[in-house]
Design a protein around this motif. Structure first.
Motif, PDB file in Angstrom:
ATOM      1  N   LYS A 104       0.844  -1.193   0.000  1.00 41.60           N
ATOM      2  CA  LYS A 104       0.000   0.000   0.000  1.00 41.60           C
ATOM      3  C   LYS A 104       0.881   1.244   0.000  1.00 41.60           C
ATOM      4  O   LYS A 104       1.920   1.274   0.655  1.00 41.60           O
ATOM      5  CB  LYS A 104      -0.875   0.011   1.265  1.00 41.60           C
ATOM      6  N   VAL A 105       0.443   2.263  -0.744  1.00 41.13           N
ATOM      7  CA  VAL A 105       1.080   3.578  -0.646  1.00 41.13           C
ATOM      8  C   VAL A 105      -0.028   4.595  -0.411  1.00 41.13           C
ATOM      9  O   VAL A 105      -1.063   4.561  -1.080  1.00 41.13           O
ATOM     10  CB  VAL A 105       1.859   3.949  -1.927  1.00 41.13           C
ATOM     11  N   GLU A 106       0.183   5.442   0.555  1.00 46.35           N
ATOM     12  CA  GLU A 106      -0.782   6.504   0.827  1.00 46.35           C
ATOM     13  C   GLU A 106      -0.132   7.853   0.551  1.00 46.35           C
ATOM     14  O   GLU A 106       1.069   8.021   0.747  1.00 46.35           O
ATOM     15  CB  GLU A 106      -1.221   6.458   2.294  1.00 46.35           C
ATOM     16  N   VAL A 107      -0.968   8.774   0.096  1.00 44.86           N
ATOM     17  CA  VAL A 107      -0.505  10.136  -0.185  1.00 44.86           C
ATOM     18  C   VAL A 107      -1.332  11.097   0.656  1.00 44.86           C
ATOM     19  O   VAL A 107      -2.544  10.917   0.797  1.00 44.86           O
ATOM     20  CB  VAL A 107      -0.641  10.467  -1.689  1.00 44.86           C
ATOM     21  N   ARG A 122      -4.775  13.834   6.645  1.00 44.12           N
ATOM     22  CA  ARG A 122      -5.578  12.799   5.989  1.00 44.12           C
ATOM     23  C   ARG A 122      -4.709  12.082   4.965  1.00 44.12           C
ATOM     24  O   ARG A 122      -3.903  12.718   4.280  1.00 44.12           O
ATOM     25  CB  ARG A 122      -6.799  13.426   5.288  1.00 44.12           C
ATOM     26  N   TRP A 123      -4.897  10.790   4.859  1.00 41.59           N
ATOM     27  CA  TRP A 123      -4.126   9.994   3.898  1.00 41.59           C
ATOM     28  C   TRP A 123      -5.080   9.373   2.878  1.00 41.59           C
ATOM     29  O   TRP A 123      -6.169   8.930   3.243  1.00 41.59           O
ATOM     30  CB  TRP A 123      -3.352   8.881   4.612  1.00 41.59           C
ATOM     31  N   HIS A 124      -4.664   9.354   1.618  1.00 36.36           N
ATOM     32  CA  HIS A 124      -5.468   8.763   0.551  1.00 36.36           C
ATOM     33  C   HIS A 124      -4.689   7.605  -0.041  1.00 36.36           C
ATOM     34  O   HIS A 124      -3.501   7.744  -0.326  1.00 36.36           O
ATOM     35  CB  HIS A 124      -5.730   9.798  -0.555  1.00 36.36           C
ATOM     36  N   GLU A 125      -5.370   6.480  -0.232  1.00 39.95           N
ATOM     37  CA  GLU A 125      -4.656   5.342  -0.817  1.00 39.95           C
ATOM     38  C   GLU A 125      -4.367   5.632  -2.289  1.00 39.95           C
ATOM     39  O   GLU A 125      -5.264   5.977  -3.062  1.00 39.95           O
ATOM     40  CB  GLU A 125      -5.469   4.051  -0.667  1.00 39.95           C
ATOM     41  N   PRO A 181       8.298  -8.306  -6.107  1.00 41.83           N
ATOM     42  CA  PRO A 181       9.109  -8.270  -4.893  1.00 41.83           C
ATOM     43  C   PRO A 181      10.439  -7.578  -5.141  1.00 41.83           C
ATOM     44  O   PRO A 181      11.068  -7.779  -6.169  1.00 41.83           O
ATOM     45  CB  PRO A 181       9.324  -9.751  -4.553  1.00 41.83           C
ATOM     46  N   LYS A 182      10.848  -6.752  -4.201  1.00 45.43           N
ATOM     47  CA  LYS A 182      12.157  -6.110  -4.224  1.00 45.43           C
ATOM     48  C   LYS A 182      12.381  -5.272  -5.475  1.00 45.43           C
ATOM     49  O   LYS A 182      13.505  -5.118  -5.951  1.00 45.43           O
ATOM     50  CB  LYS A 182      13.259  -7.150  -4.034  1.00 45.43           C
ATOM     51  N   ALA A 183      11.274  -4.804  -6.032  1.00 42.01           N
ATOM     52  CA  ALA A 183      11.328  -3.864  -7.153  1.00 42.01           C
ATOM     53  C   ALA A 183      10.410  -2.707  -6.787  1.00 42.01           C
ATOM     54  O   ALA A 183       9.372  -2.919  -6.172  1.00 42.01           O
ATOM     55  CB  ALA A 183      10.853  -4.523  -8.442  1.00 42.01           C
ATOM     56  N   PRO A 184      10.785  -1.492  -7.162  1.00 40.34           N
ATOM     57  CA  PRO A 184       9.893  -0.371  -6.861  1.00 40.34           C
ATOM     58  C   PRO A 184       8.599  -0.479  -7.652  1.00 40.34           C
ATOM     59  O   PRO A 184       8.535  -1.134  -8.689  1.00 40.34           O
ATOM     60  CB  PRO A 184      10.690   0.850  -7.311  1.00 40.34           C
ATOM     61  N   VAL A 185       7.574   0.165  -7.140  1.00 41.67           N
ATOM     62  CA  VAL A 185       6.338   0.318  -7.900  1.00 41.67           C
ATOM     63  C   VAL A 185       6.062   1.815  -7.974  1.00 41.67           C
ATOM     64  O   VAL A 185       6.355   2.554  -7.028  1.00 41.67           O
ATOM     65  CB  VAL A 185       5.175  -0.450  -7.242  1.00 41.67           C
ATOM     66  N   ARG A 186       5.555   2.258  -9.134  1.00 47.29           N
ATOM     67  CA  ARG A 186       5.182   3.666  -9.225  1.00 47.29           C
ATOM     68  C   ARG A 186       3.742   3.827  -8.749  1.00 47.29           C
ATOM     69  O   ARG A 186       2.878   3.042  -9.093  1.00 47.29           O
ATOM     70  CB  ARG A 186       5.344   4.212 -10.644  1.00 47.29           C
ATOM     71  N   PHE A 187       3.543   4.821  -7.889  1.00 42.32           N
ATOM     72  CA  PHE A 187       2.204   5.095  -7.371  1.00 42.32           C
ATOM     73  C   PHE A 187       1.747   6.448  -7.895  1.00 42.32           C
ATOM     74  O   PHE A 187       2.576   7.284  -8.275  1.00 42.32           O
ATOM     75  CB  PHE A 187       2.206   5.079  -5.841  1.00 42.32           C
ATOM     76  N   GLN A 188       0.438   6.648  -7.937  1.00 36.60           N
ATOM     77  CA  GLN A 188      -0.051   7.980  -8.298  1.00 36.60           C
ATOM     78  C   GLN A 188      -1.343   8.303  -7.562  1.00 36.60           C
ATOM     79  O   GLN A 188      -2.116   7.417  -7.197  1.00 36.60           O
ATOM     80  CB  GLN A 188      -0.217   8.136  -9.810  1.00 36.60           C
ATOM     81  N   HIS A 189      -1.520   9.603  -7.351  1.00 36.98           N
ATOM     82  CA  HIS A 189      -2.714  10.109  -6.696  1.00 36.98           C
ATOM     83  C   HIS A 189      -3.117  11.380  -7.433  1.00 36.98           C
ATOM     84  O   HIS A 189      -2.304  12.282  -7.610  1.00 36.98           O
ATOM     85  CB  HIS A 189      -2.406  10.412  -5.220  1.00 36.98           C
ATOM     86  N   LEU A 230       2.915  14.409   1.065  1.00 36.76           N
ATOM     87  CA  LEU A 230       3.719  13.356   1.676  1.00 36.76           C
ATOM     88  C   LEU A 230       3.306  12.018   1.089  1.00 36.76           C
ATOM     89  O   LEU A 230       2.167  11.848   0.646  1.00 36.76           O
ATOM     90  CB  LEU A 230       3.487  13.306   3.191  1.00 36.76           C
ATOM     91  N   SER A 231       4.210  11.037   1.135  1.00 40.40           N
ATOM     92  CA  SER A 231       3.836   9.667   0.760  1.00 40.40           C
ATOM     93  C   SER A 231       4.305   8.720   1.850  1.00 40.40           C
ATOM     94  O   SER A 231       5.286   8.986   2.552  1.00 40.40           O
ATOM     95  CB  SER A 231       4.462   9.283  -0.583  1.00 40.40           C
ATOM     96  N   ARG A 232       3.581   7.612   1.988  1.00 41.38           N
ATOM     97  CA  ARG A 232       3.854   6.656   3.069  1.00 41.38           C
ATOM     98  C   ARG A 232       3.612   5.243   2.532  1.00 41.38           C
ATOM     99  O   ARG A 232       2.508   4.910   2.116  1.00 41.38           O
ATOM    100  CB  ARG A 232       2.908   6.958   4.231  1.00 41.38           C
ATOM    101  N   ALA A 233       4.650   4.429   2.558  1.00 40.74           N
ATOM    102  CA  ALA A 233       4.559   3.070   2.010  1.00 40.74           C
ATOM    103  C   ALA A 233       4.378   2.044   3.121  1.00 40.74           C
ATOM    104  O   ALA A 233       4.870   2.215   4.235  1.00 40.74           O
ATOM    105  CB  ALA A 233       5.820   2.745   1.219  1.00 40.74           C
ATOM    106  N   THR A 234       3.669   0.962   2.783  1.00 43.02           N
ATOM    107  CA  THR A 234       3.530  -0.192   3.673  1.00 43.02           C
ATOM    108  C   THR A 234       3.963  -1.420   2.879  1.00 43.02           C
ATOM    109  O   THR A 234       3.634  -1.521   1.695  1.00 43.02           O
ATOM    110  CB  THR A 234       2.053  -0.370   4.101  1.00 43.02           C
ATOM    111  N   ASP A 235       4.708  -2.333   3.512  1.00 40.28           N
ATOM    112  CA  ASP A 235       5.106  -3.534   2.766  1.00 40.28           C
ATOM    113  C   ASP A 235       4.460  -4.784   3.349  1.00 40.28           C
ATOM    114  O   ASP A 235       3.720  -4.723   4.323  1.00 40.28           O
ATOM    115  CB  ASP A 235       6.629  -3.652   2.656  1.00 40.28           C
TER     116      ASP A 235
END
Lengths: 194, 423
Positions: free
Chosen positions: B332-335, B342-345, B354-362, B374-379
């Motif tokens: 999960k990545v929240e922005v 407030r955080w938005h998924e 696995p062990k590769a970045p993913v691009r996120f967008q909001h 801000l961005s906040r990642a969960t693994d």
């Protein structure tokens, strides 16, 4: 020597790479017969690493006094006459300021980590100097010179008495002040602290 | 949405004159790009490449043996130091996940060695049944694996952790992160070939550079996902990335992915090299230090908008960036656009590997207000990126590696973007 080239085995070996892990130990023993036996002389030439047991330390010896002369001639221009370095390009090597004792590094990143106040193993110093220093002529020092430089740096930081002669046995016996402060991570078979 | 200045709208006066004098028509775009952006005593700052007003009315540049970027693309690494030094990937200039090989970050301890692939060999010895030496061509005969993984220096983010400053760029904050599609042989295949003995618990990896870089690695990593790789993004490794071969330990701190790999020795215990004792150990507030902290932890950074940059127009904007973890997959990545109230998924673009970045967008509609992004990642281990304050409390300001604090960007009313590191 066993060579198993069963098509079935090769197929299953390749198939198991589809998962997350790149491979599994299930097919241990499967061989392709690629590569040539490593030449013993080649291995002996490459294998210079020294672990904390010190069993791989070479013959030879050196004193801190001999090391001081070598240090002034071959190291001081980068690491400074007193081993204070010229950060950030040339790291500091020496110094035991009272603030940096007792491993206070997490609370103050400006405290310099030195051989005496940080390095957990004396064998590391021998290994590293021999493989990498001096920067402009790595691999040029004799084993006697590496013993002498190791003795000089350890004595300068008060880890060993100034009159010590270092050889394989003496170096293997050196205890660094803070070895017990280093905690192995879970991945290394220790604890996970996060 | 900001309208990108079209290439042809760059310097109409310049290109018109160039065309009128007849010079432009005879030259290809690449040559034109080399002309200085000075005309009639007027300096255009920054100089923009000169291109025709209407590219449909004349032949373009010719084919060539090596491709080049558009003269309008100026992405470059930021180097620090020399042979003992590093250069940072311009994350703010990149999209997708893979890093172009010539922009992959560098970290060298003794410069980049010049190695002949026909003379370079890999020797595996120690606690093995059959010590073997492999040529680079030998290695390519084994069944190969192709995987996309990031490599991140464990010191990545140190400056932003210790002393965050508004002028910091994504490159400065997180630029020691790069991603490639790697081709190589699983290390397990090689260790079966030499007959690793059960007593072997660790192996030493040694590079063929001028410091003979050495690191100790637990054998479990070899049986898991370690590789010896020779190719990056479809071509041989770049010299700065270990040509002709390097060790790849997916998800683990950059330094241990030993480049210019020449030797692997299997043993019962770690060697305690300089790079796993004096360096790459993490002081903790309880007067200790963690050692062998291999895996990179859950982390993310918004790369657009980011500094250097400015939001040119109000309205909808894709806020996007990278999230990664060395401990499996990002779940999960929240922005947040209001400093973390407030955080938005965020949407995860493409496959999460696995062990590769993913691009996120909001998608964010900017109405000209001051904002903190801000961005906040969960693994998949459940780890959530901590704030800087929480990380300092846990590890201390003086800890040296593995900085995964939440970071972001302040957007001013005029659209100016500056770094926000004090989370």
């Amino acid at each position: 020597m066993r060579h198993r080239f069963s098509l079935l085995l090769l197929t299953s070996l390749t198939a198991c790479r589809g998962g997350d892990g790149a491979a599994s130990t299930a097919d241990a023993g499967t061989r392709y017969g690629i590569g040539r036996p490593a030449d013993a002389q080649l291995v002996a030439r490459l294998d210079t690493d020294i672990d904390p047991s010190g069993t791989a330390l070479p013959a030879g010896h050196g004193t801190a006094a001999e090391g001081a002369v070598l240090y002034a001639a071959q190291c001081a221009m980068c690491h400074g006459a007193e081993g204070l370095g010229m950060p950030p390009a040339f790291p500091r090597l020496l110094g035991r300021g009272p603030k940096a004792e007792d491993f206070n590094f997490a609370s103050d990143h400006k405290l310099p980590k030195t051989i005496g106040n940080y390095w957990p193993y004396a064998t590391t110093l021998f290994d590293y100097i021999r493989r990498a220093m001096p920067l402009t002529a790595p691999g040029s020092l004799t084993d006697d010179q590496v013993y002498a430089l190791t003795a000089y740096l350890l004595a300068a930081d008060g880890v060993i008495p100034k009159e010590t002669t270092l050889d394989a046995a003496a170096l293997a016996a050196v205890k660094m002040p803070y070895t017990d402060r280093f905690i192995w991570s879970a991945e290394a078979g220790g604890q996970d602290r996060d | 949405m900001p309208t990108d200045a079209r290439a042809t709208e760059g310097s109409p006066a310049l290109s018109r004159r160039a065309l009128l004098t007849g010079t432009a028509g005879a030259l290809g775009g690449a040559v034109l790009a080399g002309l200085p952006g000075v005309l009639d005593g007027q300096e255009t700052a920054p100089a923009r490449p000169i291109v025709p007003d209407d590219a449909t009315k004349l032949q373009g540049a010719a084919t060539s043996p090596l491709g080049e970027r558009s003269p309008f693309v100026t992405a470059s690494r930021a180097p620090y130091g020399e042979t003992v030094g590093s250069s940072y990937t311009p994350l703010q200039d990149l999209t997708g996940v893979v890093t172009p090989s010539d922009l992959h970050f560098e970290r060298h301890h003794a410069g980049i060695p010049a190695l002949d692939p026909e003379r370079h060999t890999l020797t595996i010895h120690g606690l093995v049944e059959r010590p073997l030496t492999f040529s680079v061509d030998d290695l390519k005969r084994f069944p190969q694996t192709v995987r996309t993984y990031f490599i991140e220096c464990s010191g990545n983010g140190r400056a932003a952790y210790r002393e965050p400053k508004p002028e910091m760029t994504a490159q400065k904050v997180s630029g020691m992160l790069s991603t490639s599609e790697w081709t190589g042989v699983p290390l397990a295949t090689l260790f079966r070939e030499v007959g690793a003995k059960p007593e072997a618990k660790w192996f030493l990896a040694e590079g063929g550079d001028a410091c003979l870089m050495t690191r100790s690695v637990p054998m479990a990593k070899a049986w898991d996902d370690a590789m010896v790789v020779w190719a990056q993004n479809g071509e041989p490794l770049r010299p700065a990335q270990g040509y002709p071969i390097r060790l790849l330990l997916p998800g683990w701190e950059g330094n241990i992915n030993v480049k210019w790999l020449r030797r692997l020795e299997l043993g019962a215990a770690p060697w305690m090299t300089r790079w796993e004792t004096a360096k790459y150990t993490d002081p903790r507030p309880d007067h200790t230090a963690d050692m062998f902290t291999f895996a990179q932890q859950a982390k993310s950074i918004i790369t657009s908008p980011s500094q250097p940059g400015r939001i040119a127009s109000q309205g909808w904007h894709a806020v996007h960036g990278l999230a990664w973890t060395g401990r499996g997959r990002i779940t999960k990545v929240e922005v947040s656009v209001d400093g973390g109230r407030r955080w938005h998924e965020a949407e995860l673009l493409g496959e999460v590997r696995p062990k590769a970045p993913v691009r996120f967008q909001h998608m964010w509609e900017w109405r000209g207000e001051a904002a903190t992004l801000l961005s906040r990642a969960t693994d998949e281990t459940g780890e959530v990126q901590p704030t800087r304050t929480a990380l300092i409390e846990r590890r201390g300001i003086g800890t040296d590696y593995h900085f995964n604090q939440i970071v972001g960007w302040q957007v001013a009313r005029d659209g100016a973007v500056t770094f926000h590191g004090e989370t």
